[in-house]
Design a protein around this motif. Structure first.
Motif, mmCIF file in Angstrom:
data_model
loop_
_atom_site.group_PDB
_atom_site.id
_atom_site.type_symbol
_atom_site.label_atom_id
_atom_site.label_comp_id
_atom_site.label_asym_id
_atom_site.label_seq_id
_atom_site.Cartn_x
_atom_site.Cartn_y
_atom_site.Cartn_z
ATOM 1 N N THR A 195 28.764 24.370 -63.155
ATOM 2 C CA THR A 195 28.660 22.923 -63.306
ATOM 3 C C THR A 195 28.560 22.528 -64.777
ATOM 4 N N ASP A 254 24.076 29.004 -52.897
ATOM 5 C CA ASP A 254 23.613 28.176 -54.015
ATOM 6 C C ASP A 254 24.208 26.781 -53.872
ATOM 7 N N SER A 307 24.140 23.063 -55.968
ATOM 8 C CA SER A 307 23.705 22.417 -57.202
ATOM 9 C C SER A 307 24.407 21.080 -57.378
ATOM 10 N N ASP A 324 20.933 19.420 -64.456
ATOM 11 C CA ASP A 324 21.469 20.104 -63.290
ATOM 12 C C ASP A 324 20.319 20.520 -62.380
ATOM 13 N N ALA A 347 19.366 22.752 -58.809
ATOM 14 C CA ALA A 347 19.941 23.799 -57.953
ATOM 15 C C ALA A 347 18.925 24.278 -56.927
ATOM 16 N N TYR A 348 19.440 24.627 -55.764
ATOM 17 C CA TYR A 348 18.631 25.212 -54.693
ATOM 18 C C TYR A 348 19.336 26.468 -54.207
ATOM 19 N N THR A 349 18.625 27.582 -54.204
ATOM 20 C CA THR A 349 19.170 28.861 -53.762
ATOM 21 C C THR A 349 18.491 29.276 -52.466
#
Length: 332
Positions: free
Chosen positions: A110, A192, A194, A209, A211-213
């Motif tokens: 991103t 992932d 984002s 940015d 993000a969630y993993t």
């Protein structure tokens, strides 16, 4: 004589059709001083030469990069030892303004901070095939199939279990207010997700940015922000990345700061890196230097002071030490 004239004419025509860019880099690393501060009676060592291909110091990559582009096609070739990558290749064709097809090492990140950037880095991204769509002005849709089993782009997309190795999709929209984007990267059992924003305000570039993993027993949240600007002769870049482990309840905060001052012959700079500012004892890197040009060559020379450089995977310092290397990098 006619043959010579013909060759010159052919090269001139090729130059008009293709845009060619070649970059090469050499670098060196010499420890002027290295000392273990955690061991009683330890003595300093001097003039220890580092292997330029050592992965621990891979940021200072050495190699050659060649790229060529025409109206509707292009590609790049790189020989490099960074991250143990010896060779990277990518190529693309663009049959219409709205469609682009690429193969090879492809990146769909991103955003990317540029504090540690060098134009001879190995291709960022992963091996695979991608299709980029631009259905309307400002809107971009990127899709990518990553080859399975960490193979090169010539291998199948699926791994030994018969499933697609990895699927990536990114959508972005750019307008006067800046750019917004979202990305999903699915590679069982890790996903992932984002989303973020990038823009420019009065000459100051900003991106943020989120993000969630999702991964079994290792879910995490992340947020990063990058600011890049200047005021007259002073330039500055600041990057911060926070990660929160939801299952293990861990926190990490990466910090990078770089300031520079423009002189008539080049730029003086001072940088600081802290891999995890939330650790009890964390490693710190301080690196002053000077970058300047001589003809077509861009030269970067400086020192780097590494405090508490021995740390584990969680960025917790294990031993106290100091290194003062002399580093130079030449790109042309």
């Amino acid at each position: 004589m006619k043959k010579i004239v013909g060759i010159i004419a052919a090269l001139a025509m090729a130059g008009a059709v293709f845009a060619v860019d070649i970059a090469t880099m050499i670098h060196g690393w010499t420890d002027l001083l290295s000392m273990d501060l955690a061991t009683d009676g330890a003595k300093p060592s001097f003039l220890g030469v580092r292997d330029p291909f050592d992965r621990e110091y891979a940021w200072y990559s050495t190699g050659i990069k060649f790229s060529v582009s025409a109206d509707k096609c292009g590609g790049s070739f790189e020989v490099n030892k960074r991250d143990a990558t010896v060779m990277s290749v990518n190529a693309y064709v663009q049959p219409t303004d709205a469609v682009k097809i690429a193969v090879g090492k492809i990146g769909l990140a991103t955003n990317t901070e540029t504090i540690d950037y060098t134009k001879l880095r190995a291709f960022e991204g992963k091996e695979g095939w991608a299709i980029d769509l631009t259905p309307v002005d400002g809107l971009t849709i990127n899709t990518m199939l990553v080859t399975g089993e960490a193979r090169s782009w010539g291998w199948a997309f699926w791994g030994q279990n018969g499933k697609i190795g990895e699927t990536v999709a990114k959508i972005g929209y750019a307008a006067d207010f800046g750019s917004v984007f979202a990305l999903i990267d699915y590679a069982d059992p890790v996903t992932d997700i984002s989303a973020g924003y990038s823009g420019n305000f009065g000459g100051v570039g900003i991106f943020a940015d989120f993000a969630y993993t999702m991964k079994d027993n290792a879910n995490s949240l992340g947020f990063d922000v990058f600011v890049d600007g200047h005021a007259d002769a002073i330039g500055y870049k600041v990057y911060a990345k926070f990660e929160r482990g939801l299952d293990a309840e861990t926190n990490a905060l990466l910090l990078k700061v770089r300031g520079s001052y423009a002189l008539d012959f080049g730029n003086l700079y001072l940088g600081v890196r802290i891999p995890n500012a939330m650790a009890d004892e964390f490693p710190v890197q301080i690196y002053p230097g000077l970058e300047f040009n001589i003809g077509a060559a861009s030269i970067d020379a400086g020192f780097q002071f590494n405090m508490n450089t021995d740390f584990d995977a969680g960025y917790a310092a294990k031993a106290k030490s100091i290194h003062m290397p002399l580093i130079y990098r030449v790109v042309f």
